[in-house]
Scaffold this motif. Sequence first.
Motif, mmCIF file in Angstrom:
data_model
loop_
_atom_site.group_PDB
_atom_site.id
_atom_site.type_symbol
_atom_site.label_atom_id
_atom_site.label_comp_id
_atom_site.label_asym_id
_atom_site.label_seq_id
_atom_site.Cartn_x
_atom_site.Cartn_y
_atom_site.Cartn_z
ATOM 1 N N SER A 112 -12.259 -0.247 -25.034
ATOM 2 C CA SER A 112 -11.497 -0.739 -23.780
ATOM 3 C C SER A 112 -10.121 -0.631 -23.771
ATOM 4 N N ARG A 125 -5.777 1.464 -29.025
ATOM 5 C CA ARG A 125 -5.786 0.356 -27.725
ATOM 6 C C ARG A 125 -5.294 -0.909 -28.428
ATOM 7 N N PRO A 126 -4.630 -1.648 -27.468
ATOM 8 C CA PRO A 126 -4.082 -2.928 -27.905
ATOM 9 C C PRO A 126 -5.048 -3.860 -28.291
ATOM 10 N N ILE A 127 -4.853 -4.830 -29.220
ATOM 11 C CA ILE A 127 -5.584 -5.980 -29.490
ATOM 12 C C ILE A 127 -4.671 -7.061 -29.418
ATOM 13 N N TYR A 128 -5.180 -8.481 -29.935
ATOM 14 C CA TYR A 128 -4.295 -9.476 -29.773
ATOM 15 C C TYR A 128 -3.052 -9.647 -28.880
ATOM 16 N N ALA A 129 -3.631 -9.571 -27.596
ATOM 17 C CA ALA A 129 -2.523 -9.384 -26.529
ATOM 18 C C ALA A 129 -1.552 -8.567 -26.709
ATOM 19 N N GLY A 130 -1.701 -7.312 -27.213
ATOM 20 C CA GLY A 130 -0.891 -6.308 -27.448
ATOM 21 C C GLY A 130 0.082 -6.558 -28.715
ATOM 22 N N ASN A 131 0.001 -7.528 -29.553
ATOM 23 C CA ASN A 131 0.663 -7.704 -30.877
ATOM 24 C C ASN A 131 0.183 -6.654 -31.923
ATOM 25 N N ALA A 132 -0.755 -6.000 -31.598
ATOM 26 C CA ALA A 132 -1.209 -4.876 -32.622
ATOM 27 C C ALA A 132 -1.862 -3.859 -31.734
ATOM 28 N N TYR A 133 -1.627 -2.757 -32.421
ATOM 29 C CA TYR A 133 -2.094 -1.556 -31.804
ATOM 30 C C TYR A 133 -3.430 -1.033 -32.675
ATOM 31 N N ALA A 134 -4.524 -0.983 -32.274
ATOM 32 C CA ALA A 134 -5.876 -0.340 -33.310
ATOM 33 C C ALA A 134 -5.959 1.078 -32.987
#
Lengths: 310, 249
Positions: A112, A125-134
């Motif tokens: 996603s 992709r961003p995770i945790y509302a963009g607070n981390a990039y995976a």
Amino acid sequence: MANLVIAEHDHGSLKAATLNVISAATAIGGDVHVLVAGHNAGAAAAAAAQVAGVSKVLLADNAAHANLLPESAAAQVVAVAAAYSHILAPATAYGKGVAPRVAALLDKAQISDIIKVIDADTFVRPIYAGNAYATVKSSDSVKVVTVRGTAFVAAATTGGSGAVESVAAVADSGLSIFVSAEITKSERPELTAAKIIVSGGRGLGSGEKYREVLTPLADKLNAAMGASRAAVDAGFVPNDYQVGQTGKIVAPDLYIAVGISGAIQHLAGMKDSKVIVAINKDPDAPIFGVADYGLVGDLFEAVPQLVAAL
Amino acid sequence: MKILVPVKRVVDYNVKVRVKADNTGVDIANVKMSMNPFCEIAVEEAVRLREKSVATEVIAVSAGVVQCQETLRNAMAIGADRAILIETDVELQPLAVAKLLKAIVDKEQPKLVILGKQAIDDDANQTGQMLAALLGWGQATFASKVEVAGDVATVTREVDGGAETVAIKLPAIITTDLRLNEPRYATLPNIMKAKKKQLDIFKPADLGVDVTPRLTTLRVDEPPKRQGGVKVADVAALIDKLKNEAKVI
């Protein structure tokens, strides 16, 4: 290797988000084909064929696709999927409805909201509302991906010379029926494509004040209008104004946040804007932590002054 | 009719997560965990449908580590009648969750599955749509209003341009958006009652589902930090900055 882009369109033309997805597909490499599943959608298909980088357009033209319902759209994608290593859709309400359905029907994972292509198997992709990039790598033979539009430059609408090929349309799924739509009518630029956004939060106090204070500013700047979740929840403006983690993701040249405190969920939707201005009476509001220019003061005085001075 | 409500245990929405120093993930040790807010809205909606006698039973289901039992107790405190945990320590990705849920749907035969539109940890927004596909059911995502009459659910959806209403044939999948309802607070007596409600536990193998992840997370990074800028004294200074420094107007 060939990529299939699921076009978002209104039958007559392509939605802007489709152009960003075509760029992402180009970044992956290989041929870029576009699927237009619509009804009397020849014009949208012709437009897709002109887009730079597109070598073929598949047009599935049928009443089953008149209302762009995800059940029929996903079945249509699956019907043509065999030729493709990557299937991409915009991370919009439409794309999010279709892509996971396609992935599950193909027994593949879905990735996603990608913001970067590392290689054909690997995406950020961003995770945790963009607070981390995976950075994630897929082991599937087919990658089904949704693309965050603001992360990829829109492909040029001219320069392509793709051929339009008609494909057999799937039958209507019969699982869901379109009843009605209440689409917000606006002369303003679309929120996700606007160069300037004027956005309002709870600090405005009411829908009346939101319109009274912000409309002249947006008019002056030819800006789109957005809002924080708090302003939408309070009923100041309709849901399609919402910028944030679960609303729209925007990245304009200039984002003016008025009376928005800056919850992390809101920042997730706008922190990639080129220049951020915050106007808020609370000097400790988190929005000032991301704003290039902060003005501490009463928005009901500052915004009219700004309008007068522009 | 039965309603199935899948719920996910996630880092509480008030917690700002930190990326681990070795870039293998985010640090969730000793962090407050809660039910995903969209799942809470799903439970509330299902319970309201039972209170209106549209539904006869609300079953909450979760998949994940043993602590997900707390999330399920929470769902039962809001009003779910019983719960199912599919317990595993394996990292579950949306496709695997959708397959596990399909197995539960096959067992329980609900007419409606209501899920949150996305979890606020992985922000995937996939599971409901995938489950709909695996079952061959219709889907109404991002619901802001749900009405069930006979074998049809009429659902108003939040879409990019505004709102859209669709009618879906039951059985079907609905995913919730923020403004569908405001979940009630669980009262102490209901929290106590929830402790006594039935909670069944399965393993993925009991359901014959392969949950092997398809995606490998190679690394997790902090996003580029945005520098907070300057405070300007007044509107004139702001306009000067925008015109002459940022050159955006």
